[in-house]
Design an enzyme around this catalytic site. Sequence first.
Site, PDB file in Angstrom:
ATOM      1  N   LYS A   1       0.808  -1.210   0.000  1.00  0.00           N
ATOM      2  CA  LYS A   1       0.000   0.000   0.000  1.00  0.00           C
ATOM      3  C   LYS A   1       0.851   1.275   0.000  1.00  0.00           C
ATOM      4  O   LYS A   1       0.485   2.271  -0.624  1.00  0.00           O
ATOM      5  CB  LYS A   1      -0.938  -0.003   1.212  1.00  0.00           C
ATOM      6  CG  LYS A   1      -2.050  -1.043   1.127  1.00  0.00           C
ATOM      7  CD  LYS A   1      -2.941  -0.962   2.349  1.00  0.00           C
ATOM      8  CE  LYS A   1      -4.174  -1.855   2.222  1.00  0.00           C
ATOM      9  NZ  LYS A   1      -3.838  -3.272   2.127  1.00  0.00           N
TER      10      LYS A   1
ATOM     11  N   GLU B   1      -2.561   6.339   7.976  1.00  0.00           N
ATOM     12  CA  GLU B   1      -3.222   7.348   7.154  1.00  0.00           C
ATOM     13  C   GLU B   1      -4.355   8.007   7.928  1.00  0.00           C
ATOM     14  O   GLU B   1      -4.883   7.450   8.893  1.00  0.00           O
ATOM     15  CB  GLU B   1      -3.740   6.745   5.839  1.00  0.00           C
ATOM     16  CG  GLU B   1      -4.871   5.773   5.954  1.00  0.00           C
ATOM     17  CD  GLU B   1      -5.297   5.238   4.597  1.00  0.00           C
ATOM     18  OE1 GLU B   1      -4.481   5.269   3.655  1.00  0.00           O
ATOM     19  OE2 GLU B   1      -6.443   4.771   4.479  1.00  0.00           O
TER      20      GLU B   1
ATOM     21  N   HIS C   1     -14.377  -3.279   8.906  1.00  0.00           N
ATOM     22  CA  HIS C   1     -13.644  -3.084   7.657  1.00  0.00           C
ATOM     23  C   HIS C   1     -13.902  -4.186   6.626  1.00  0.00           C
ATOM     24  O   HIS C   1     -13.211  -4.239   5.609  1.00  0.00           O
ATOM     25  CB  HIS C   1     -12.122  -2.969   7.915  1.00  0.00           C
ATOM     26  CG  HIS C   1     -11.763  -1.904   8.897  1.00  0.00           C
ATOM     27  ND1 HIS C   1     -11.976  -0.560   8.647  1.00  0.00           N
ATOM     28  CD2 HIS C   1     -11.224  -1.975  10.147  1.00  0.00           C
ATOM     29  CE1 HIS C   1     -11.575   0.139   9.696  1.00  0.00           C
ATOM     30  NE2 HIS C   1     -11.121  -0.687  10.621  1.00  0.00           N
TER      31      HIS C   1
ATOM     32  N   ARG D   1      -6.864  -8.328  -8.820  1.00  0.00           N
ATOM     33  CA  ARG D   1      -7.573  -9.609  -8.983  1.00  0.00           C
ATOM     34  C   ARG D   1      -9.043  -9.315  -9.201  1.00  0.00           C
ATOM     35  O   ARG D   1      -9.480  -8.170  -9.202  1.00  0.00           O
ATOM     36  CB  ARG D   1      -7.411 -10.459  -7.724  1.00  0.00           C
ATOM     37  CG  ARG D   1      -7.835  -9.707  -6.459  1.00  0.00           C
ATOM     38  CD  ARG D   1      -7.884 -10.578  -5.242  1.00  0.00           C
ATOM     39  NE  ARG D   1      -7.987  -9.831  -4.000  1.00  0.00           N
ATOM     40  CZ  ARG D   1      -9.111  -9.311  -3.509  1.00  0.00           C
ATOM     41  NH1 ARG D   1     -10.247  -9.438  -4.186  1.00  0.00           N
ATOM     42  NH2 ARG D   1      -9.108  -8.655  -2.361  1.00  0.00           N
TER      43      ARG D   1
END
Length: 619
Positions: A116, A200, A235, A297
Amino acid sequence: MIQSLLIANRGEIACRVIRTARQMGIRTVAVYSDADADALHVREADEAVHIGPSPARESYLVGEKILAAARETGAEAIHPGYGFLSENAAFAQAVKDAGLVWVGPNPSSITAMGLKDAAKTLMAEAGVPVTPGYMGANQEPALLAEEAAKIGYPVLIKAVAGGGGKGMRLVEAPEAFIDALASCKREAASSFGNDHVLIEKYIASPRHIEVQVFGDSHGNVVHLFERDCSLQRRHQKVIEEAPAPGMDAATREALCAAAVRAAKAVDYVGAGTIEFIADGSGPLSADRIWFMEMNTRLQVEHPVTEEITGVDLVEWQLLVASGKPLPKSQEDLTIDGWAMEARLYAEDPAKGFLPSIGKLELLEFGEAAEDDFGRGRIDTGVYEGAEVSPFYDPMIAKVIAWGEDRDEARERLGEMLEDTAVWPVRTNASFLVKALQHPDFAAGKVDTGLIGRDGEAMAEAPAPSDEVLEAAANSLVPFSPLAGFRLNAAPARAAWFSLNGEKVEIALTGEGSEEPDEAVLITEQGQAWLLTPWRRDGVHGGADASGAILAPMPGKVIAVDVTQGQAVTKGQKLLTLEAMKMEHTLTAPFDGVVAELEAVAGAQVQVEALLARIEEAGE
């Protein structure tokens, strides 16, 4: 064109790939572990190869075993599905090195977007907006805590190699950061073999919007519009839909153009998803939407895109992997109607969403799921009589509905879930129905925190209606023409019954049955209940009152936070159990002392195994 295909996966996605491959005349090969010997994907494939013990790390995650199966069966190509090895660049390269066709992006693209931190840097260079945060190599806890403070709380800690909601923690205050970081790193190391994280900024009213992209080896890249996956729990996506509520043409054009730029920046080939986070505190606009990550994917939620575009994304994958150009240009792709998908899981919302395992003695999806005219669709990897295993993700099916507009799709999906009946395994069907009916979701006003705020009411166990309950009870009692007779009064009677083990009194309005049943299975609202005559010897006490801490499911003890003889307070964390790829924290039921401690970090335990016992102080 590919003639034979090995699917390096299991369950629903393996069955999904087999279905399209069969339609294209492609021979299919399944692989399976011990636990999946009788699985649906094994039954549906043309050939199947056993690849090892039940744990994924000893079977589905062992690339050499997958390649050996391909060589043994003469398969030309390997489709990884999603999860497992689907985003493993080393495995993708090994497939190519073996002279086989990899049905997926180039290994270099997977590498570029797999971490990431590196991906966000690359996207910023490509002109794709990214959220503010720390993506450095220094992983010292003290430095990470400093960076979190600079960004400003709340922040998200995210595993750089993460995905599927794993390796992610929301931290709302500085004092909680170090513990959250340790937990996140531990889960990341266990799930991905890499404990590096990034930090973040957490958007207070975030919406999760993603764009389906597709590239070919001829330099063409298109988007197939956006999906909204904002309804999440811990999440993990719960309900997905396409298109996104409140998306206007200008914002859609800007967002999808950014997604195409992102794909082109890594020379992307195949199906991929660019995930964005949007500020949901106001109307959607391009200047308040930021790149989050790319999934290299096919996504779990790809059916909603298929339903609104009429495109078979697996077919496109196989065509592109065979060297053919994309079947359609951007101008050929349009949005038709609305689609929603719900993930039906074997779990019990009323018990903290604990996974529910066992044999699916009853599995019915109802008439709505078979209504081709109404565009109901079920993607599943199980069948009635199959076992839900503790070794893998507990998904039973993806339930998908299409409608002319959002309300029609939402209402049809609710009907499909209400008609679903599963026993004795518990499911989240009623939870999903309540989520669909939530006023904010119904109005299209949803952010990723909705379930966190209102999920407790959605998770409450429903009860069967009085009408259905009385009819079922009437079939359990012997026939009597004088049932409930009272002199100078309306007939009335009641009896005690056991409803899923709980003693209940039910009014009986009928005359009973000449051949009473021993038990009745009630199905309503997507739930199932077993009703039997009450028998006193069926009473059992609960474990909490005794202070016994029992394993709620089979799993592995990954952390023990107390010692024998230690004083604990109600709610204090005792230990952490890993099962179904998730961490479950077990806490003290009341103030007391750890009288017994059987749990050992690293040990595998069975359901209801005694892990610890708490005694009240002074006992």
